[in-house]
Design a protein around this motif. Structure first.
Motif, PDB file in Angstrom:
ATOM      1  N   ASN A  33      24.622 -40.460 -21.133  1.00 47.17           N
ATOM      2  CA  ASN A  33      26.043 -40.832 -21.207  1.00 47.17           C
ATOM      3  C   ASN A  33      26.346 -42.140 -20.474  1.00 47.17           C
ATOM      4  O   ASN A  33      27.513 -42.517 -20.319  1.00 47.17           O
ATOM      5  CB  ASN A  33      26.912 -39.717 -20.628  1.00 47.17           C
ATOM      6  N   ARG A  47      28.515 -36.545 -25.958  1.00 42.81           N
ATOM      7  CA  ARG A  47      28.818 -37.309 -24.745  1.00 42.81           C
ATOM      8  C   ARG A  47      27.925 -38.543 -24.572  1.00 42.81           C
ATOM      9  O   ARG A  47      27.972 -39.202 -23.548  1.00 42.81           O
ATOM     10  CB  ARG A  47      28.661 -36.413 -23.505  1.00 42.81           C
ATOM     11  N   TRP A  48      27.146 -38.858 -25.569  1.00 47.27           N
ATOM     12  CA  TRP A  48      26.171 -39.922 -25.392  1.00 47.27           C
ATOM     13  C   TRP A  48      26.812 -41.306 -25.438  1.00 47.27           C
ATOM     14  O   TRP A  48      27.914 -41.488 -25.943  1.00 47.27           O
ATOM     15  CB  TRP A  48      25.073 -39.816 -26.451  1.00 47.27           C
ATOM     16  N   HIS A  49      26.093 -42.283 -24.886  1.00 41.12           N
ATOM     17  CA  HIS A  49      26.507 -43.677 -25.016  1.00 41.12           C
ATOM     18  C   HIS A  49      25.515 -44.358 -25.961  1.00 41.12           C
ATOM     19  O   HIS A  49      24.297 -44.295 -25.735  1.00 41.12           O
ATOM     20  CB  HIS A  49      26.509 -44.397 -23.667  1.00 41.12           C
TER      21      HIS A  49
END
Length: 228
Positions: A192, A23-25
């Protein structure tokens, strides 16, 4: 007085726990320390740096007498945010960000004027004297609804000098409106979050109530230090 940010306290509050790696950005990469059990671990040195950059700005604004708008519509922390903002006489939005809160001031002010008028008439007994119980109840329901939307900003006489946002994903529309008006944004950014356009990025867990409570203590202490 300089507010001291305690890395140990941040660690104990779980501020370093990010979201699952899926879910990371990617733009949060500079603020990530490592991975553990399928989740990212936030670099708390970066968290401290974020606070150390943002807190003097908050103090500077508070010294000038201008308002800082607290924004957090997460269910688990909205009462904490409301209490923190009220403790330093600052406006807040904790229920739902109404589109145009900052960019459509004319409409918002009209609704706030209506709210204050209804509250005045209710408190004076005018509504009870003129209408039956069912109608008075409907007026009260309207007051409650308007307070849910605008209660935290009804005494905000002018545009805020900055926003403090505790969930930059959930309240991205607040950030967007602030940027349209060139209002500085100070935001807690979990792994995220897309930090683009956020003036003061403070990497940290935005779900832990204990962590959010600690962040709020730093923000309110910075405001109180301006008054000292």
């Amino acid at each position: 007085m300089t507010v001291k940010v305690d890395m140990k306290a941040l660690l104990e509050a779980g501020a370093h726990f990010g979201h699952k790696t899926s879910r990371w950005h990617p733009k949060m990469a500079p603020y990530i320390h490592s991975r553990r059990n399928g989740a990212h671990i936030i670099n708390l040195e970066k968290t401290c740096e974020g606070f150390e950059a943002a807190l003097p700005k908050i103090t500077e604004i508070a010294k000038s007498g201008k308002k800082i708008l607290f924004v957090d519509t997460q269910k688990q922390s909205k009462e904490l945010v409301k209490a923190a903002a009220e403790s330093v006489n600052m406006p807040y939005v904790t229920e739902r960000w109404v589109g145009g809160t900052l960019t459509n001031v004319e409409t918002v002010n009209r609704q706030i004027k209506k709210l204050k008028d209804l509250e005045r008439r209710m408190e004076s007994g005018e509504l009870a004297n003129r209408y039956n119980k069912l109608e008075v109840q409907r007026f009260q329901e309207e007051i409650d609804l308007l307070n849910t939307r605008y209660g935290g900003i009804k005494e905000m006489a002018e545009q805020p000098a900055a926003l403090i946002v505790l969930d930059a994903v959930q309240d991205k529309n607040a950030i967007k409106e602030a940027k349209t008006l060139n209002i500085p944004v100070i935001a807690i950014c979990d792994t995220n979050v897309d930090p683009t356009g956020i003036d003061y990025v403070i990497p940290g867990n935005d779900n832990s109530v204990k962590a959010l409570e600690l962040y709020l203590s730093y923000f309110t202490e910075a405001i109180k230090s301006a008054k000292k």
